[in-house]
Design a protein around this motif. Structure first.
Motif, PDB file in Angstrom:
ATOM      1  N   LYS A 111      -2.620 -16.555  -5.115  1.00 25.80           N
ATOM      2  CA  LYS A 111      -2.696 -15.155  -4.704  1.00 25.80           C
ATOM      3  C   LYS A 111      -1.311 -14.600  -4.385  1.00 25.80           C
ATOM      4  CE  LYS A 111      -4.341 -14.231  -0.673  1.00 25.80           C
ATOM      5  NZ  LYS A 111      -5.245 -14.040   0.486  1.00 25.80           N
ATOM      6  N   LYS A 112      -0.456 -15.395  -3.782  1.00 27.85           N
ATOM      7  CA  LYS A 112       0.903 -14.945  -3.481  1.00 27.85           C
ATOM      8  C   LYS A 112       1.661 -14.639  -4.757  1.00 27.85           C
ATOM      9  CE  LYS A 112       5.181 -16.373  -1.196  1.00 27.85           C
ATOM     10  NZ  LYS A 112       5.887 -17.470  -0.462  1.00 27.85           N
ATOM     11  N   PHE A 113       1.518 -15.492  -5.762  1.00 32.69           N
ATOM     12  CA  PHE A 113       2.166 -15.271  -7.062  1.00 32.69           C
ATOM     13  C   PHE A 113       1.684 -13.963  -7.679  1.00 32.69           C
ATOM     14  CE2 PHE A 113       2.060 -15.644 -11.688  1.00 32.69           C
ATOM     15  CZ  PHE A 113       3.358 -16.024 -11.981  1.00 32.69           C
ATOM     16  N   VAL A 114       0.406 -13.692  -7.561  1.00 34.86           N
ATOM     17  CA  VAL A 114      -0.176 -12.484  -8.137  1.00 34.86           C
ATOM     18  C   VAL A 114       0.446 -11.244  -7.532  1.00 34.86           C
ATOM     19  CG1 VAL A 114      -2.280 -11.112  -8.282  1.00 34.86           C
ATOM     20  CG2 VAL A 114      -2.346 -13.556  -8.811  1.00 34.86           C
ATOM     21  N   TYR A 115       0.516 -11.195  -6.211  1.00 31.73           N
ATOM     22  CA  TYR A 115       1.024  -9.996  -5.546  1.00 31.73           C
ATOM     23  C   TYR A 115       2.533  -9.831  -5.708  1.00 31.73           C
ATOM     24  CZ  TYR A 115      -3.455  -8.908  -3.440  1.00 31.73           C
ATOM     25  OH  TYR A 115      -4.762  -8.550  -3.261  1.00 31.73           O
ATOM     26  N   GLU A 116       3.219 -10.898  -6.082  1.00 31.42           N
ATOM     27  CA  GLU A 116       4.654 -10.796  -6.321  1.00 31.42           C
ATOM     28  C   GLU A 116       4.982 -10.326  -7.745  1.00 31.42           C
ATOM     29  OE1 GLU A 116       6.219 -14.627  -5.481  1.00 31.42           O
ATOM     30  OE2 GLU A 116       6.334 -14.308  -3.303  1.00 31.42           O
ATOM     31  N   ASN A 117       4.061 -10.529  -8.672  1.00 29.67           N
ATOM     32  CA  ASN A 117       4.386 -10.297 -10.076  1.00 29.67           C
ATOM     33  C   ASN A 117       3.528  -9.252 -10.783  1.00 29.67           C
ATOM     34  OD1 ASN A 117       6.486 -12.515 -10.875  1.00 29.67           O
ATOM     35  ND2 ASN A 117       4.942 -13.593  -9.650  1.00 29.67           N
ATOM     36  N   TYR A 118       2.422  -8.858 -10.220  1.00 30.58           N
ATOM     37  CA  TYR A 118       1.532  -7.934 -10.925  1.00 30.58           C
ATOM     38  C   TYR A 118       1.351  -6.604 -10.200  1.00 30.58           C
ATOM     39  CZ  TYR A 118       0.422 -11.962 -13.841  1.00 30.58           C
ATOM     40  OH  TYR A 118       0.501 -13.030 -14.699  1.00 30.58           O
ATOM     41  N   LEU A 119       2.362  -6.233  -9.450  1.00 28.58           N
ATOM     42  CA  LEU A 119       2.358  -4.913  -8.816  1.00 28.58           C
ATOM     43  C   LEU A 119       3.561  -4.074  -9.227  1.00 28.58           C
ATOM     44  CD1 LEU A 119       1.213  -5.761  -5.156  1.00 28.58           C
ATOM     45  CD2 LEU A 119      -0.104  -4.570  -6.918  1.00 28.58           C
ATOM     46  N   ASP A 120       4.357  -4.592 -10.169  1.00 31.68           N
ATOM     47  CA  ASP A 120       5.580  -3.893 -10.567  1.00 31.68           C
ATOM     48  C   ASP A 120       5.265  -2.592 -11.304  1.00 31.68           C
ATOM     49  OD1 ASP A 120       7.132  -5.814  -9.451  1.00 31.68           O
ATOM     50  OD2 ASP A 120       7.535  -6.887 -11.324  1.00 31.68           O
ATOM     51  N   VAL A 121       5.957  -1.533 -10.899  1.00 28.44           N
ATOM     52  CA  VAL A 121       5.886  -0.233 -11.557  1.00 28.44           C
ATOM     53  C   VAL A 121       7.321   0.219 -11.823  1.00 28.44           C
ATOM     54  CG1 VAL A 121       5.183   2.179 -11.345  1.00 28.44           C
ATOM     55  CG2 VAL A 121       3.722   0.371 -10.438  1.00 28.44           C
ATOM     56  N   PRO A 122       7.650   0.701 -13.023  1.00 28.03           N
ATOM     57  CA  PRO A 122       9.020   1.156 -13.290  1.00 28.03           C
ATOM     58  C   PRO A 122       9.487   2.171 -12.249  1.00 28.03           C
ATOM     59  CG  PRO A 122       7.738   1.131 -15.314  1.00 28.03           C
ATOM     60  CD  PRO A 122       6.769   0.863 -14.207  1.00 28.03           C
ATOM     61  N   GLN A 123      10.696   2.001 -11.808  1.00 29.81           N
ATOM     62  CA  GLN A 123      11.266   2.913 -10.817  1.00 29.81           C
ATOM     63  C   GLN A 123      12.063   4.001 -11.526  1.00 29.81           C
ATOM     64  OE1 GLN A 123      10.501   2.562  -7.490  1.00 29.81           O
ATOM     65  NE2 GLN A 123       9.192   0.902  -8.252  1.00 29.81           N
ATOM     66  N   HIS A 159       7.658  -1.325 -19.656  1.00 34.45           N
ATOM     67  CA  HIS A 159       8.873  -0.505 -19.680  1.00 34.45           C
ATOM     68  C   HIS A 159       9.154  -0.117 -21.122  1.00 34.45           C
ATOM     69  CE1 HIS A 159      11.403  -3.840 -21.210  1.00 34.45           C
ATOM     70  NE2 HIS A 159      10.754  -4.603 -20.367  1.00 34.45           N
ATOM     71  N   ASP A 160       9.841   1.005 -21.278  1.00 36.82           N
ATOM     72  CA  ASP A 160      10.187   1.535 -22.605  1.00 36.82           C
ATOM     73  C   ASP A 160       8.958   1.670 -23.500  1.00 36.82           C
ATOM     74  OD1 ASP A 160      12.866   1.631 -21.886  1.00 36.82           O
ATOM     75  OD2 ASP A 160      13.231  -0.411 -22.573  1.00 36.82           O
ATOM     76  N   ASN A 161       7.848   2.124 -22.917  1.00 38.12           N
ATOM     77  CA  ASN A 161       6.610   2.363 -23.670  1.00 38.12           C
ATOM     78  C   ASN A 161       6.085   1.108 -24.356  1.00 38.12           C
ATOM     79  OD1 ASN A 161       6.859   4.983 -22.867  1.00 38.12           O
ATOM     80  ND2 ASN A 161       7.320   5.815 -24.879  1.00 38.12           N
ATOM     81  N   GLU A 162       6.224  -0.020 -23.713  1.00 43.44           N
ATOM     82  CA  GLU A 162       5.763  -1.267 -24.304  1.00 43.44           C
ATOM     83  C   GLU A 162       5.357  -2.239 -23.220  1.00 43.44           C
ATOM     84  OE1 GLU A 162       7.156  -4.497 -27.725  1.00 43.44           O
ATOM     85  OE2 GLU A 162       8.456  -2.841 -27.159  1.00 43.44           O
ATOM     86  N   SER A 177      -3.488   1.426 -20.169  1.00 41.36           N
ATOM     87  CA  SER A 177      -2.108   1.386 -19.659  1.00 41.36           C
ATOM     88  C   SER A 177      -1.973   2.235 -18.406  1.00 41.36           C
ATOM     89  CB  SER A 177      -1.140   1.885 -20.738  1.00 41.36           C
ATOM     90  OG  SER A 177      -1.176   1.059 -21.875  1.00 41.36           O
ATOM     91  N   SER A 178      -2.536   3.427 -18.440  1.00 39.79           N
ATOM     92  CA  SER A 178      -2.451   4.312 -17.281  1.00 39.79           C
ATOM     93  C   SER A 178      -3.220   3.734 -16.103  1.00 39.79           C
ATOM     94  CB  SER A 178      -3.004   5.693 -17.647  1.00 39.79           C
ATOM     95  OG  SER A 178      -2.289   6.258 -18.728  1.00 39.79           O
ATOM     96  N   GLY A 179      -4.390   3.145 -16.369  1.00 41.11           N
ATOM     97  CA  GLY A 179      -5.176   2.554 -15.295  1.00 41.11           C
ATOM     98  C   GLY A 179      -4.442   1.410 -14.610  1.00 41.11           C
ATOM     99  N   VAL A 180      -3.765   0.569 -15.393  1.00 40.85           N
ATOM    100  CA  VAL A 180      -3.013  -0.543 -14.814  1.00 40.85           C
ATOM    101  C   VAL A 180      -1.902  -0.017 -13.908  1.00 40.85           C
ATOM    102  CG1 VAL A 180      -1.462  -2.456 -15.336  1.00 40.85           C
ATOM    103  CG2 VAL A 180      -3.549  -2.146 -16.666  1.00 40.85           C
ATOM    104  N   ILE A 181      -1.162   0.985 -14.398  1.00 43.68           N
ATOM    105  CA  ILE A 181      -0.058   1.532 -13.599  1.00 43.68           C
ATOM    106  C   ILE A 181      -0.575   2.163 -12.312  1.00 43.68           C
ATOM    107  CG2 ILE A 181       1.738   3.298 -13.568  1.00 43.68           C
ATOM    108  CD1 ILE A 181       2.453   0.850 -15.227  1.00 43.68           C
ATOM    109  N   LEU A 182      -1.646   2.931 -12.386  1.00 43.45           N
ATOM    110  CA  LEU A 182      -2.193   3.588 -11.197  1.00 43.45           C
ATOM    111  C   LEU A 182      -2.773   2.567 -10.224  1.00 43.45           C
ATOM    112  CD1 LEU A 182      -3.900   6.670 -12.887  1.00 43.45           C
ATOM    113  CD2 LEU A 182      -1.862   6.688 -11.443  1.00 43.45           C
ATOM    114  N   ALA A 183      -3.425   1.534 -10.729  1.00 47.36           N
ATOM    115  CA  ALA A 183      -3.946   0.487  -9.860  1.00 47.36           C
ATOM    116  C   ALA A 183      -2.808  -0.197  -9.105  1.00 47.36           C
ATOM    117  CB  ALA A 183      -4.742  -0.531 -10.669  1.00 47.36           C
ATOM    118  N   ARG A 184      -1.720  -0.465  -9.817  1.00 43.75           N
ATOM    119  CA  ARG A 184      -0.566  -1.091  -9.148  1.00 43.75           C
ATOM    120  C   ARG A 184       0.024  -0.176  -8.083  1.00 43.75           C
ATOM    121  NH1 ARG A 184       2.864  -4.301 -13.891  1.00 43.75           N
ATOM    122  NH2 ARG A 184       1.226  -5.823 -14.396  1.00 43.75           N
ATOM    123  N   MET A 185       0.070   1.123  -8.399  1.00 43.15           N
ATOM    124  CA  MET A 185       0.562   2.070  -7.399  1.00 43.15           C
ATOM    125  C   MET A 185      -0.300   2.039  -6.139  1.00 43.15           C
ATOM    126  SD  MET A 185       1.632   5.412  -9.655  1.00 43.15           S
ATOM    127  CE  MET A 185       3.052   5.402 -10.756  1.00 43.15           C
TER     128      MET A 185
END
Length: 918
Positions: A546-558, A348-351, A632-640
């Motif tokens: 695995k549950k922890f992963v899917y709860e915390n590493y899919l966040d994308v700024p709304q 978030h906030d370019n960081e 950075s873009s790849g991480v965001i798109l993968a999460r999407m």
């Protein structure tokens, strides 16, 4: 000059006035010089700004406005006196008409900023959308006319009437800084003229250029004449301002001629050091202070290791071709080797930020510690099981002095009992030698993982017509398409058998008797599993993690920016999948191919504006960037797309680096890792395997990295004088292996090393001057200091006026109350304070210690008596009493000031505001 006489006790009258009279031999040119300096200032600012960008406006109207406003305000300023009243009318007229035309001015600003934005960031998109093109010329012309009007008001008055650099800088420098900040070249001639104007007005406003040296008071004797020691304030005239402008221009011309005539060239080492310092100075910013200081100190040879995760703050990257790490590996490996030292999860906030510590308070992380298996071990443990051959390797990493505080580690590290773990991200050796670490690891990269999950699985499973997996060999485990059932009693490894039983009991995982499930389709040859219970234990822990992963590493700024990115990539991210490795790699490869086809890899992408989102700007607007942009873009798109991912930084070694390393006597290989191998990449989570690196950056492969910026993917072409090879990969026809072996680069035989190139900020053609970016911060500091000084002076003036008002106006009882309060503040400076309301005793103490020193004997007791009588006895002090009290307080204040040192005087005058001073 006002004459001030001082009557001493010895009867001698002393005058501090000096009157000088000089016969004027030549006509005064001050007015002419002042007008010329003003015109130079206005013209240089306007031409500098217009020379940086290409606007559509009515030139004849703007030129007419310049001459009219300049002539009108210069004439008024030169006339002076009562004519200056017309200045007020001009200011009021400006405010009135600016209000009337505010909509058109705002619209003009939007058109102007669109031009600035597109030229600065080489973008075809407008910052402000839905503007009518037909209104551009009139609105931009209106904006320019009003700016010229404002420029004339400020520059004419503060150059001719009251020379002062503050306001002229405030209305000129920000306009030029718009272009300078975005890397646009300024016209050389007008840029130098603008700088010379600033220096001229600074010189004209200078006072206090000399003073007599020596003590605080007294006289200086010269022969038989005595001169009072005091500051001599000498006014620098307009003639000096013209001299400054002429000097700057002459120096610039002579320097240019000398360099051209002598063909002077600096040595390579001087050029390199100069480039380092220039880059550090140009990119110095208080917005990014830590990195700026680190770059500046490194440029001067003082290494300061600093890493910043704020994205888009530098407009370019330039490598020095220095060795950052020395890596030795026991035996060669295939594919790339990633050495990570930072993992970030929240964007978030370019960081990029780490997950908050509260996330790691889950009981699961206590289980990791208890059973001695961490998420960082998963790839090594599962890889050894499925591939079933000795792929273990050993690596030794030695940091250079520049990186001595960093710790780097590969993926797939085995826990051999001397490693400590940082949550689920990094690892460190428990006993670290100075700047040197070593690890045993199983090479882990997308190439190896795909083989592992593809060929390895096929050995044990065959897929039937109904889509279900069939066991190729029967054993103690029962497998289904979704899970494998194990018997705890079948584990022959006693240590891990007890651990598995304890974990299953603690987490209620036994279905019946001693059978438990693992949520993966594991190979049927489970005899190896039962002999190596750590693998079964790792599978159980991984199912929980695995549950922890899917709860915390899919966040994308709304926000709106991310919505636009998702819409642009909807064909790739809005797809349903079952999280199988094949599906995941296909989606990731599609994303990688599209980014490579629509973007350009470059080390000079420009600065991302603070108001713009870094990922959106790269993907949808500039389409230019390097590894941090792609990762950075790849991480965001993968999460999407529903694939857990996170951002990693460190170094990359590709196959060509390893092949080019030094082979030692024991067949180990030593590689000097240069700074150009510093890298950022994405980590993706593969169910049943763990975190692995994935490369989104265009031009990077398992074998090589791009030596030069690449271009978007095109069909195969040939060019004269070079060999060009590209692969046009269809977005729809992707396979597992193409994600790792496809080439997205355009490589030429004449490529040069990026470390040997000079980085220059991009501009729009033509010759130009680039004023170092640090000037904007210097002027910002100057303006800030000027504002603080102005506030301090305003505050001081206000307090002194209010005190004078309280002493002179109102009834005498109120006035004496203010006077006594003021006296208490003065005496506090002498560490004397009234305690418990005993005013008489306090007065006696003051008289005892300071009577006849700071004021006449008995003076403060008299003030106290008058104040007490007014406060408690309803006595009304007479005007004579008030005057006597005021005289005593004045003497007290003056004495305190005279006996104070310089710092105390400054504090008394401007912070405490207790004295008037000299």
């Amino acid at each position: 000059m006002k004459r001030k006489n001082i009557q001493n006790t010895n009867g001698i009258n002393i005058s501090d006035s000096i009157v000088m009279s000089v016969k004027q031999k030549h006509p005064s040119m001050r007015k002419f010089y002042a007008a010329a300096i003003t015109i130079i200032g206005m013209l240089s600012v306007i031409m500098s700004f217009l020379g940086m960008f290409h606007f559509r406006y009515n030139k004849s109207t703007v030129i007419a406005a310049f001459f009219c406003f300049a002539a009108f305000h210069i004439l008024i300023a030169l006339k002076g006196g009562k004519a200056l009243g017309a200045y007020l009318l001009s200011v009021l007229g400006f405010l009135f008409f600016a209000y009337r035309k505010s909509k058109k001015i705002v619209l003009g600003f939007k058109f102007v900023y669109n031009i600035i934005y597109k030229e600065a960031f080489d973008s075809k998109l407008n910052y402000y959308k839905a503007l009518k093109k037909t209104l551009e010329v009139t609105s931009v012309t209106t904006l320019f006319v009003f700016y010229i009007w404002l420029l004339a008001i400020v520059l004419c008055y503060f150059t001719i009437c009251r020379p002062n650099p503050v306001l002229p800088l405030m209305v000129t420098f920000p306009i030029l800084e718009i272009g300078l900040y975005n890397g646009i070249k300024m016209p050389v001639f007008w840029g130098i003229m603008c700088i010379s104007y600033w220096l001229a007005i600074l010189a004209m406003s200078t006072i206090d250029v000399g003073e007599y040296s020596g003590g605080q008071s007294g006289f200086v004797r010269k022969n038989n004449l005595f001169f009072p020691k005091r500051h001599m304030k000498l006014k620098v005239t307009e003639r000096c301002g013209m001299f400054v402008i002429a000097s700057v221009m002459i120096v610039a011309v002579l320097a240019n001629c000398y360099l051209n005539i002598t063909h002077y060239k600096r040595s390579d080492s001087i050029n390199e050091k100069r480039r380092d310092i220039t880059d550090a100075v140009e990119n110095f910013s208080f917005h990014n202070l830590g990195e700026s200081i680190a770059n500046l100190t490194n440029a001067f040879g003082f290494n300061l290791d600093y890493e910043n995760h704020k994205l888009g703050t530098s407009d370019h990257v330039r490598y020095k071709n220095v060795t950052d790490l020395t890596v030795t590996i026991e035996k060669p490996i295939s594919g790339a080797l990633y050495l990570k030292n930072e993992i970030r999860a929240l964007y978030h906030d370019n960081e990029w930020f780490e997950l908050p510590s509260s996330k790691y308070k889950d009981k699961m992380f206590d289980d990791f510690k208890e059973y001695g298996i961490s998420p960082q071990n998963f790839p090594a443990i599962f890889g050894q099981y499925i591939k079933r051959k000795d792929d273990k390797n050993t690596i030794w990493i030695k940091n250079s002095p520049r990186k001595k505080r960093r710790v780097y580690s590969p993926y797939g590290v085995e826990d051999f009992g001397k490693i400590k773990y940082e949550n689920d991200t990094l690892i460190f050796p428990e006993t670290e030698k100075k700047s040197e670490t070593s690890y045993k690891f199983v090479p882990t990269n997308p190439d190896n993982i795909e083989v592992l999950l593809g060929e390895g699985m096929d050995v044990f499973f065959s897929k039937g017509k109904n889509g279900e997996f069939t066991l190729n060999a029967a054993n103690n485990a029962i497998s289904s398409p979704n899970r494998t059932v194990f018997s705890a009693s079948g584990i022959t490894d006693t240590k891990w058998k007890d651990n598995v039983i304890k974990y299953c009991k603690d987490n209620d995982l036994f279905d019946y008797e001693d059978y438990f499930n693992i949520d993966y389709e594991l190979p049927a040859d489970t005899s190896y599993l039962y002999e190596h219970g750590n693998i079964i234990m790792a599978e159980l822990l991984e199912s929980s993690y695995k549950k922890f992963v899917y709860e915390n590493y899919l966040d994308v700024p709304q926000n709106k920016d991310m919505e636009e990115v998702r819409e642009a990539y909807s064909d790739l991210v809005d797809v349903e999948h079952d999280n199988t490795p094949e599906e995941i790699f296909e989606i990731l490869n599609n994303i990688r191919v599209k980014m490579a086809a629509t973007s350009t890899y470059t080390l000079e992408p420009g600065v991302t504006p603070a108001s713009r989102d870094f990922v959106k700007t790269f993907l949808l607007e500039t389409h230019k960037g390097y590894c941090t942009h792609y990762a950075s873009s790849g991480v965001i798109l993968a999460r999407m797309a529903g694939i857990p991912a996170r951002y990693a930084t460190g170094y990359i070694l590709v196959e060509n680096d390893i092949k080019g390393g030094k082979v030692n006597n024991d067949n180990s290989i030593t590689i000097d890792v240069k700074d150009n191998r510093s890298h950022a990449w994405a980590e993706v989570y593969i169910d049943g395997v763990g975190w692995i690196p994935y490369e989104f950056t265009a031009g990077y492969s398992q074998q090589d990295v791009p030596p030069e910026p690449t271009k978007p993917t095109e069909s195969t072409t040939t060019q004269s004088g070079s060999t060009t090879t590209t692969t046009n990969t269809s977005l729809s026809s992707t396979t597992k292996n193409t994600a790792l072996t496809s080439s997205y680069t355009t490589t030429t035989a004449t490529d040069t090393d990026v470390t040997a190139t000079t980085v220059v900020k991009g501009g729009k053609g033509g010759k130009g001057i680039h004023i170092p970016g640090f000037l904007k911060d210097i002027f910002a500091i100057v303006l800030f200091i000027a504002a603080i000084v102005m506030l301090i002076r305003i505050r001081r003036s206000f307090i002194l006026n209010m005190r004078e008002k309280h002493f002179k106006n109102g009834d005498t009882r109120t006035r004496i109350r203010y006077m006594y309060s003021y006296a208490e503040k003065l005496l506090a400076e002498l560490n004397l304070r009234s305690e418990y309301g005993n005013y008489k005793q306090f007065a006696a103490d003051v008289e005892k210690w300071h009577g006849d020193i700071y004021f006449e004997k008995g003076g403060f007791e008299k003030v106290t008596d008058i104040a007490l009588g007014a406060a408690f006895n309803n006595e009304t002090p007479s005007e004579d009493d008030i005057k006597k009290c005021e005289k005593i307080l004045t003497d007290l204040a003056d004495s305190i000031y005279q006996k104070a040192d310089k710092y105390q005087k400054f504090r008394l005058m401007y912070f405490k505001v207790l004295v008037k001073g000299e």
